[in-house]
Design a protein around this motif. Structure first.
Motif, PDB file in Angstrom:
ATOM      1  N   ASP A 293       0.831  -1.211   0.000  1.00  0.00           N
ATOM      2  CA  ASP A 293       0.000   0.000   0.000  1.00  0.00           C
ATOM      3  C   ASP A 293       0.867   1.264   0.000  1.00  0.00           C
ATOM      4  N   GLN A 294       1.934   1.254   0.795  1.00  0.00           N
ATOM      5  CA  GLN A 294       2.846   2.396   0.814  1.00  0.00           C
ATOM      6  C   GLN A 294       3.503   2.590  -0.545  1.00  0.00           C
TER       7      GLN A 294
ATOM      8  N   ILE B 135       2.373   1.632  -3.502  1.00  0.00           N
ATOM      9  CA  ILE B 135       1.378   2.106  -4.475  1.00  0.00           C
ATOM     10  C   ILE B 135       1.135   3.597  -4.305  1.00  0.00           C
ATOM     11  N   ASN B 136       1.034   4.040  -3.062  1.00  0.00           N
ATOM     12  CA  ASN B 136       0.828   5.473  -2.810  1.00  0.00           C
ATOM     13  C   ASN B 136       1.979   6.307  -3.354  1.00  0.00           C
ATOM     14  N   LYS B 137       3.206   5.838  -3.155  1.00  0.00           N
ATOM     15  CA  LYS B 137       4.376   6.562  -3.665  1.00  0.00           C
ATOM     16  C   LYS B 137       4.395   6.566  -5.195  1.00  0.00           C
TER      17      LYS B 137
ATOM     18  N   GLN C 197       1.920   6.279  -7.264  1.00  0.00           N
ATOM     19  CA  GLN C 197       0.838   7.060  -7.854  1.00  0.00           C
ATOM     20  C   GLN C 197       1.065   8.563  -7.739  1.00  0.00           C
ATOM     21  N   ILE C 198       2.003   8.959  -6.903  1.00  0.00           N
ATOM     22  CA  ILE C 198       2.416  10.366  -6.901  1.00  0.00           C
ATOM     23  C   ILE C 198       3.219  10.648  -8.175  1.00  0.00           C
TER      24      ILE C 198
ATOM     25  N   PRO D  84       0.157   9.172 -11.556  1.00  0.00           N
ATOM     26  CA  PRO D  84      -1.203   9.171 -10.990  1.00  0.00           C
ATOM     27  C   PRO D  84      -2.208   8.334 -11.759  1.00  0.00           C
TER      28      PRO D  84
ATOM     29  N   LYS E 103      -2.291  -2.504  -8.656  1.00  0.00           N
ATOM     30  CA  LYS E 103      -2.950  -3.156  -7.535  1.00  0.00           C
ATOM     31  C   LYS E 103      -1.902  -4.052  -6.880  1.00  0.00           C
TER      32      LYS E 103
ATOM     33  N   THR F  48      10.141   1.701  -0.008  1.00  0.00           N
ATOM     34  CA  THR F  48       9.288   2.349   0.991  1.00  0.00           C
ATOM     35  C   THR F  48      10.041   2.722   2.264  1.00  0.00           C
TER      36      THR F  48
END
Length: 269
Positions: free
Chosen positions: A127-128, A130-132, A134-135, A138, A143, A207
């Protein structure tokens, strides 16, 4: 495993201890992954470091996995040094580590509308990551699922079904060697993915879940030293025993080849 020969002939192949890798740069690797993800055929992109080379010497199935992979890149300074010692004409651009290029790969996937599934790490790490990502990208179709599940039985079936519902173009598998390679072999025919990409602890490093070491060390091939001091109980044997063992095997192979050549020469005369 089936093979994909897309543009593979453009890369020179190096063989050490009967195990191959290709002279490929980061950008060439990313281009190959994206191009392979755009065709309707399964592709395996492997990688080698000293640990992988030692596994290949000890486990025939592992050597077979590497040698049957469509593209194999060098992910270890020790392997690069060994290849230089053997006169293979490699240089620093032929060695790369995933945390250094994963964002470039994500951007390329976003640009070419390539989907990415991340299967690695402890719960929360994906999850971490993916968040990075997508910055940076975007609109990336991404997934993931953590890597801490039973690799057979009900849990494994659940994960395989999750992957197949997403139908990723690129499947990144990061369980560590040799578990990730074994899992790919065991599940290869059942998974609807185009590119299989075993990348070890990349997401842990990306991460910050695991400390790689300062940049000056990682750039000079000393990441192993930093990691060993960070996790000595878990990693001392890998590096203190594994590194010298690799170079011993390499030198032994070299001497055997030289001896055989000398033997042939003396028999002629």
């Amino acid at each position: 495993m089936s093979t994909n020969n897309i543009c593979i002939n453009q890369f020179d192949e190096v063989e050490l201890l009967g195990t191959k890798f290709h002279k490929v740069s980061v950008q060439e690797l990313i281009n190959f992954i994206v191009s392979s993800a755009s065709i309707d055929k399964k592709t395996v992109v492997g990688n080698v470091n000293v640990r992988a080379m030692n596994f290949a010497c000890e486990m025939p199935w592992y050597k077979d996995f590497i040698n049957r992979s469509d593209l194999v890149f060098c992910d270890g300074f020790g392997v690069l040094l060994g290849a230089k010692m053997c006169g293979c004409g490699v240089n620093s651009e032929h060695r790369m580590t995933c945390p250094d290029y994963i964002e470039n790969l994500a951007s390329a996937c976003e640009r070419e509308n390539i989907s990415l599934y991340l299967l690695a790490g402890k719960p929360g790490v994906v999850d971490q990551a993916i968040n990075k990502l997508q910055i940076i990208a975007p609109n990336l179709k991404v997934k993931g699922h953590h890597g801490y599940f039973h690799k057979s039985g009900i849990e494994n079936e659940y994960v395989v079904n999750e992957i197949n519902q997403f139908k990723p173009d690129v499947l990144y598998v990061g369980f560590g060697m040799p578990l990730q390679e074994r899992w790919i072999i065991d599940n290869f025919d059942r998974i609807n993915a185009k590119v299989f990409l075993p990348l070890g602890a990349c997401l842990d490093f990306y991460t910050g879940a695991v400390y790689r070491g300062p940049r000056w060390m990682t750039n000079r091939g000393l990441e192993w030293l930093s990691r060993m001091f960070t996790e000595p109980k878990r990693l001392w044997q890998r590096y203190v025993v594994g590194n010298p063992l690799f170079f011993y095997r390499l030198l032994k192979e070299r001497f055997v080849k030289i001896f055989k050549k000398g033997g042939k020469a003396s028999s002629i005369y």
